[in-house]
Every structure is written in structure tokens, then in C-alpha cells.
Design a protein around this motif. Structure first.
Motif, mmCIF file in Angstrom:
data_model
loop_
_atom_site.group_PDB
_atom_site.id
_atom_site.type_symbol
_atom_site.label_atom_id
_atom_site.label_comp_id
_atom_site.label_asym_id
_atom_site.label_seq_id
_atom_site.Cartn_x
_atom_site.Cartn_y
_atom_site.Cartn_z
ATOM 1 N N LEU A 1 1.064 -15.798 -7.657
ATOM 2 C CA LEU A 1 1.741 -14.495 -7.622
ATOM 3 C C LEU A 1 0.987 -13.513 -6.760
ATOM 4 O O LEU A 1 -0.156 -13.642 -6.474
ATOM 5 C CB LEU A 1 1.886 -13.941 -9.043
ATOM 6 N N LYS B 1 10.451 -22.199 -10.524
ATOM 7 C CA LYS B 1 11.394 -21.533 -9.620
ATOM 8 C C LYS B 1 11.741 -20.132 -10.110
ATOM 9 O O LYS B 1 11.849 -19.198 -9.317
ATOM 10 C CB LYS B 1 12.661 -22.377 -9.470
ATOM 11 N N ASN C 1 1.628 -7.826 -15.286
ATOM 12 C CA ASN C 1 2.702 -8.820 -15.385
ATOM 13 C C ASN C 1 2.469 -9.913 -16.430
ATOM 14 O O ASN C 1 3.344 -10.744 -16.651
ATOM 15 C CB ASN C 1 2.931 -9.481 -14.029
ATOM 16 N N LYS D 1 8.615 -17.891 -9.563
ATOM 17 C CA LYS D 1 8.468 -17.629 -8.129
ATOM 18 C C LYS D 1 9.454 -16.560 -7.673
ATOM 19 O O LYS D 1 9.090 -15.604 -6.985
ATOM 20 C CB LYS D 1 8.688 -18.906 -7.332
ATOM 21 N N LYS D 2 10.707 -16.716 -8.075
ATOM 22 C CA LYS D 2 11.745 -15.770 -7.665
ATOM 23 C C LYS D 2 11.536 -14.392 -8.306
ATOM 24 O O LYS D 2 11.641 -13.365 -7.636
ATOM 25 C CB LYS D 2 13.114 -16.319 -8.038
ATOM 26 N N SER D 3 11.240 -14.381 -9.594
ATOM 27 C CA SER D 3 11.120 -13.116 -10.326
ATOM 28 C C SER D 3 9.919 -12.281 -9.909
ATOM 29 O O SER D 3 9.960 -11.055 -9.961
ATOM 30 C CB SER D 3 11.037 -13.389 -11.833
ATOM 31 N N PHE D 4 8.835 -12.944 -9.508
ATOM 32 C CA PHE D 4 7.597 -12.221 -9.212
ATOM 33 C C PHE D 4 7.153 -12.371 -7.753
ATOM 34 O O PHE D 4 5.997 -12.109 -7.427
ATOM 35 C CB PHE D 4 6.485 -12.693 -10.162
ATOM 36 N N ASN D 5 8.060 -12.813 -6.887
ATOM 37 C CA ASN D 5 7.788 -12.939 -5.453
ATOM 38 C C ASN D 5 6.539 -13.765 -5.165
ATOM 39 O O ASN D 5 5.680 -13.360 -4.385
ATOM 40 C CB ASN D 5 7.665 -11.557 -4.790
ATOM 41 N N GLY D 6 6.459 -14.924 -5.792
ATOM 42 C CA GLY D 6 5.300 -15.782 -5.603
ATOM 43 C C GLY D 6 5.539 -16.861 -4.564
ATOM 44 O O GLY D 6 6.590 -16.918 -3.925
ATOM 45 N N THR D 7 4.536 -17.697 -4.404
ATOM 46 C CA THR D 7 4.659 -18.888 -3.566
ATOM 47 C C THR D 7 4.530 -20.102 -4.465
ATOM 48 O O THR D 7 3.908 -20.040 -5.523
ATOM 49 C CB THR D 7 3.573 -18.933 -2.472
#
Length: 135
Positions: free
Chosen positions: A135, A108, A59, A111-117
Motif C-alpha cells: 500500500l 484484488k 488504514n 489493491k483497488k480500495s487502497f491504491n496498492g500494487t
């Protein structure tokens, strides 16, 4: 107090008109200065810091391109929204921005694109925002 007339940034050619900075083509004006973003970059001052951790090799390029594209979009909309630096080391990316809301928008999106916190830390003393994304 808002300055009257046109003032152009000596470095990036942004123009101050009626109290706001705009993109312009290169034009020679009598009054020139540095825009707020160029002053911040010159003085190593930042308002936003984004730290992205645990970036997989798979990634890495996608994350870097996402950050670059979001930074270019921010700059296109407002000449004072800029990425100051991007440093990648040991699966960790550190980005400094001239505006804290640019760092937050980038965080943001990542976080959204790579399913992170995400963890957001606002400074109570200054307009500084630090965002950590894992990530």
C-alpha cells in the motif's frame, strides 16, 4: 466417487450432499466427519496466503475490516472458503486462507480500495497461491 446421503462436519455443521458442502442448521446425522476446510485448519494446511505491507496506522482498521468482511462473504457463499489466520505485525498483515481464490479476491479488493500494487506467485507443485500487496 461422490458419497451418497448426508454427511455432517463435526466442527462447523456444514453438510455434504450430492458431492458438495453446504451450510446447515445444527442437525444430528448418523454419518459425521470433518469437512475439507476444518481438516485443513486442523492440519495447518492452506492454499492461499495474502501479505499486505506498508499499512498505515490510519488504514489499519479499514484493511482489517475489509479482509474480515470479504472472508465472511466467502464463507457465506461456500463453507470451504475460510480465513485460517490473520496476523498483524509491524505494519504488515499476513492472512492464510483455505482456498487460493479467496486470497486472490481479497488481494484484488485491497489493491483497488487502497491504491496498492500487487504481485501474484502461483506454486507449480501444489494448489498454493501467494499474493503480495503493497500500500
Amino acid at each position: 466417487m461422490k458419497q451418497k446421503g448426508f454427511i455432517i462436519c463435526q466442527k462447523c455443521n456444514a453438510t455434504l450432499f450430492k458431492g458438495s458442502w453446504y451450510h446447515t442448521k445444527q442437525v444430528n446425522y448418523k454419518k459425521s466427519t470433518l469437512c475439507p476446510a476444518c481438516k485443513m485448519i486442523e492440519n495447518n494446511i492452506f492454499e492461499g496466503e495474502l501479505v499486505i505491507e506498508n499499512i498505515s496506522k490510519k488504514n489499519k482498521t479499514l484493511v482489517l475490516n475489509t479482509i474480515k468482511n470479504k472472508g465472511e462473504k466467502g464463507f457465506k457463499n461456500n463453507p470451504n472458503h475460510r480465513i485460517i489466520s490473520t496476523i498483524y505485525k509491524n505494519n504488515r498483515l499476513n492472512i492464510l486462507t483455505t482456498k487460493n481464490n479467496l486470497a486472490l479476491r481479497m488481494a484484488k479488493l485491497i489493491k483497488k480500495s487502497f491504491n496498492g500494487t500487487m504481485k501474484i506467485i502461483f506454486s507449480k507443485k501444489e494448489a498454493l497461491l501467494r499474493v503480495y500487496v503493497v500500500l
